[in-house]
Motif scaffolding. Sequence first.
Motif, short mmCIF file in Angstrom:
data_model
loop_
_atom_site.label_atom_id
_atom_site.label_comp_id
_atom_site.label_asym_id
_atom_site.label_seq_id
_atom_site.Cartn_x
_atom_site.Cartn_y
_atom_site.Cartn_z
N LEU A 7 -76.72 16.41 -60.07
CA LEU A 7 -78.01 16.30 -60.73
C LEU A 7 -78.64 17.68 -60.88
CD1 LEU A 7 -78.02 13.93 -58.12
CD2 LEU A 7 -79.46 12.93 -59.89
N ASN A 8 -79.27 17.89 -62.01
CA ASN A 8 -79.93 19.16 -62.31
C ASN A 8 -81.44 18.92 -62.28
OD1 ASN A 8 -80.25 21.32 -65.23
ND2 ASN A 8 -80.29 21.86 -63.08
N PHE A 9 -82.12 19.53 -61.31
CA PHE A 9 -83.54 19.29 -61.11
C PHE A 9 -84.39 20.50 -61.45
CE2 PHE A 9 -81.78 16.32 -57.85
CZ PHE A 9 -82.34 15.15 -58.34
N ARG A 10 -85.60 20.23 -61.90
CA ARG A 10 -86.66 21.23 -61.99
C ARG A 10 -87.26 21.40 -60.60
NH1 ARG A 10 -89.60 18.58 -65.10
NH2 ARG A 10 -89.03 19.53 -67.09
N LEU A 11 -87.58 22.63 -60.24
CA LEU A 11 -88.25 22.93 -58.98
C LEU A 11 -89.64 23.48 -59.26
CD1 LEU A 11 -85.13 24.60 -57.43
CD2 LEU A 11 -86.38 22.81 -56.22
N HIS A 12 -90.56 23.23 -58.34
CA HIS A 12 -91.93 23.71 -58.46
C HIS A 12 -92.24 24.69 -57.34
CE1 HIS A 12 -92.83 20.45 -61.36
NE2 HIS A 12 -92.05 19.73 -60.58
N GLU A 13 -93.05 25.67 -57.65
CA GLU A 13 -93.46 26.63 -56.62
C GLU A 13 -94.48 25.97 -55.71
OE1 GLU A 13 -94.22 30.78 -57.53
OE2 GLU A 13 -93.62 30.39 -59.60
N LEU A 14 -94.14 25.83 -54.46
CA LEU A 14 -95.04 25.25 -53.47
C LEU A 14 -94.55 25.67 -52.10
CD1 LEU A 14 -97.48 23.40 -52.93
CD2 LEU A 14 -95.88 21.48 -52.79
N GLY A 15 -95.21 26.66 -51.54
CA GLY A 15 -94.75 27.18 -50.26
C GLY A 15 -95.24 26.37 -49.07
N THR A 16 -96.47 25.88 -49.17
CA THR A 16 -97.08 25.20 -48.04
C THR A 16 -97.81 23.96 -48.50
OG1 THR A 16 -97.41 27.33 -46.91
CG2 THR A 16 -98.68 25.46 -46.09
N VAL A 17 -97.69 22.90 -47.73
CA VAL A 17 -98.49 21.70 -47.94
C VAL A 17 -99.35 21.47 -46.70
CG1 VAL A 17 -96.78 20.67 -49.46
CG2 VAL A 17 -96.75 20.10 -47.01
N GLY A 22 -113.33 10.54 -42.62
CA GLY A 22 -114.66 9.98 -42.48
C GLY A 22 -114.72 8.47 -42.51
N LEU A 23 -113.59 7.80 -42.75
CA LEU A 23 -113.59 6.34 -42.81
C LEU A 23 -113.85 5.71 -41.45
CD1 LEU A 23 -110.52 5.83 -45.17
CD2 LEU A 23 -112.90 5.26 -45.71
N ALA A 24 -113.38 6.35 -40.40
CA ALA A 24 -113.57 5.89 -39.02
C ALA A 24 -113.11 7.02 -38.11
CB ALA A 24 -112.76 4.63 -38.75
N ALA A 25 -113.51 6.95 -36.85
CA ALA A 25 -113.04 7.96 -35.91
C ALA A 25 -111.53 7.84 -35.78
CB ALA A 25 -113.71 7.76 -34.55
N PRO A 26 -110.77 8.87 -36.13
CA PRO A 26 -109.32 8.77 -36.07
C PRO A 26 -108.81 8.51 -34.65
CG PRO A 26 -109.96 10.64 -37.43
CD PRO A 26 -111.20 10.16 -36.73
N ILE A 27 -107.80 7.66 -34.56
CA ILE A 27 -107.10 7.45 -33.30
C ILE A 27 -106.20 8.66 -33.02
CG2 ILE A 27 -105.43 6.00 -32.08
CD1 ILE A 27 -106.41 3.68 -33.93
N ALA A 28 -105.62 9.19 -34.08
CA ALA A 28 -104.80 10.40 -33.99
C ALA A 28 -104.87 11.12 -35.33
CB ALA A 28 -103.35 10.06 -33.65
N ASP A 29 -104.93 12.43 -35.28
CA ASP A 29 -104.99 13.26 -36.48
C ASP A 29 -104.01 14.41 -36.30
OD1 ASP A 29 -105.55 14.94 -38.61
OD2 ASP A 29 -107.73 14.76 -38.41
N MET A 30 -102.86 14.31 -36.96
CA MET A 30 -101.81 15.31 -36.81
C MET A 30 -101.59 16.09 -38.10
SD MET A 30 -99.06 13.14 -34.56
CE MET A 30 -99.57 12.34 -33.03
N ILE A 31 -102.59 16.07 -38.97
CA ILE A 31 -102.48 16.78 -40.25
C ILE A 31 -102.59 18.27 -40.02
CG2 ILE A 31 -103.57 17.11 -42.49
CD1 ILE A 31 -104.52 14.19 -42.32
N GLN A 32 -101.67 19.01 -40.65
CA GLN A 32 -101.65 20.46 -40.50
C GLN A 32 -100.93 21.09 -41.68
OE1 GLN A 32 -98.98 21.75 -37.29
NE2 GLN A 32 -98.11 19.68 -37.28
N ALA A 33 -101.10 22.38 -41.83
CA ALA A 33 -100.34 23.11 -42.84
C ALA A 33 -98.91 23.28 -42.37
CB ALA A 33 -100.98 24.48 -43.10
N MET A 34 -97.96 23.10 -43.31
CA MET A 34 -96.54 23.17 -42.94
C MET A 34 -95.70 23.40 -44.20
SD MET A 34 -95.64 19.10 -42.44
CE MET A 34 -97.15 18.65 -41.59
N PRO A 35 -94.47 23.87 -44.05
CA PRO A 35 -93.55 23.87 -45.18
C PRO A 35 -93.29 22.42 -45.60
CG PRO A 35 -92.73 25.25 -43.41
CD PRO A 35 -93.87 24.48 -42.84
N PHE A 36 -93.00 22.20 -46.87
CA PHE A 36 -92.87 20.82 -47.36
C PHE A 36 -91.88 19.97 -46.57
CE2 PHE A 36 -90.74 17.68 -50.09
CZ PHE A 36 -91.81 16.82 -50.30
N PRO A 37 -90.71 20.46 -46.15
CA PRO A 37 -89.78 19.58 -45.43
C PRO A 37 -90.37 18.98 -44.17
CG PRO A 37 -88.64 21.55 -46.15
CD PRO A 37 -90.10 21.79 -46.41
#
Length: 464
Positions: free
Chosen positions: A206-216, A291-306
Amino acid sequence: MVDTNTGIERGTVPVARLRALVSGRVLVPGDADYEEARTVYLGGMDQRPAVIVQPADAGDVARVVALAREDELPLAVKGGGHSMFCLNDGGIVLDTSSLRDLDIDPETRTAWAGAGLNAGEYSKAAAEHGLVTGFGDTGSVGIGGITVGGGIGYLVRKYGLTVDDLLAAEVVTADGRLLQVDAEHEPDLFWAIRGGGGNFGVVTRLNFRLHELGTVTGGLLLLPATPEVVAGFVEAAENAPEELSTIANVMPSPPMPFVPEELHGTPIVLAILVYAGEGEAAEAALAPFRGLAAPIADMIQAMPFPGVYPPEEEGFHPVAAARSLFTDSFGVDDAKLVLEQIASSSAAMPAVQLRVLGGAMARVPADATAFAHRDRKILINVAAMYQEPEEAELHTRWADELTAALQKGVPGVYVNFLAEDSEARIREAYPAGTWERLRAVKRAYDPTNLFRRNSNIPPADEPR
């Protein structure tokens, strides 16, 4: 012994002839790696192919396909092993996981990839160049299988479906030809493999298009599940910038180490959110969910896409009654129904997954690809994981009834998520015009329906 599914005598696959034809590995029962090769992601699958071929290249694939056609042998195609159609009893399985070449061109932001790579492997290699292609929500899924069905994952609102980034492919058709297909070469076939599944041939590269995105900016967010929180999550996802894609699982809390023990078994929203970028814009996009409710856990962080692909438990092979649907609305009453039905289920783990769509996916014309549900707002998966085979009918009925209630009389289903309901619901995967066009392509490229071990699009009307 005759295979009751195919009517074909088991043991008639010409193994010696296959071994003489191909350069890759040919595995039969009793071979050292046969059991591993027939192991798939889903539990409850115990088919025993007469032979599993792990091709060395597309030429091997072409020779196996030609033999299966000439000898009228059942043929299945296995990549990452996430499909319930990737094995058979007594026939040939083409295990394309051996096709693993990857050539990334950072200058043109394109890649040629072997169909046997999985999403995690491809994404990790692309990330070394600060590039991404969107696939699904699981790193171990094969890129060949997910692509031909559409591809709905963590970048769907920003960059569209996986097929929207497919520029070309190499396909072995039922007559054993190896074709390179794109917008100018075999355009009807190129259109069909972007959403029509494995009905038209074996995709080898398969031949794919790639997008520039270093961090999510992304990760796990756990919230207590009330009707207001669940409906509010969907509303926030609909109003979010296109850079943000979300997957929310409404379910009883498993005994995870970061969840207080007193909350184990209580209803939660286990969500994975992925913002294509970082910094203040990402934090602003994520704030309504926190803001929907007090999170039970919040593990969101900046990271490489994988890093968005969650680690997978080794040896985990879930057995589930699972159904999928599209809907265009989901409010508090729907959330109440979901929570009531989850509470009433006796399954080991009942769950309802909500994916808000739109964005880049919706801007592509509906007739541009065989995936045509561009205007649908929300993709829902209903699942009941269970352990005892005798429970199957009970949990399947639960999934069917909840699916019908949430669907609200408007048909529609994602072909990659069809399960044992595939034959009954395949028409829901395609609008009428798309269906007829797919049938025409099927007649042109696979008139005898060699590639039928799938969510099948038959070349002709079935006899009554």
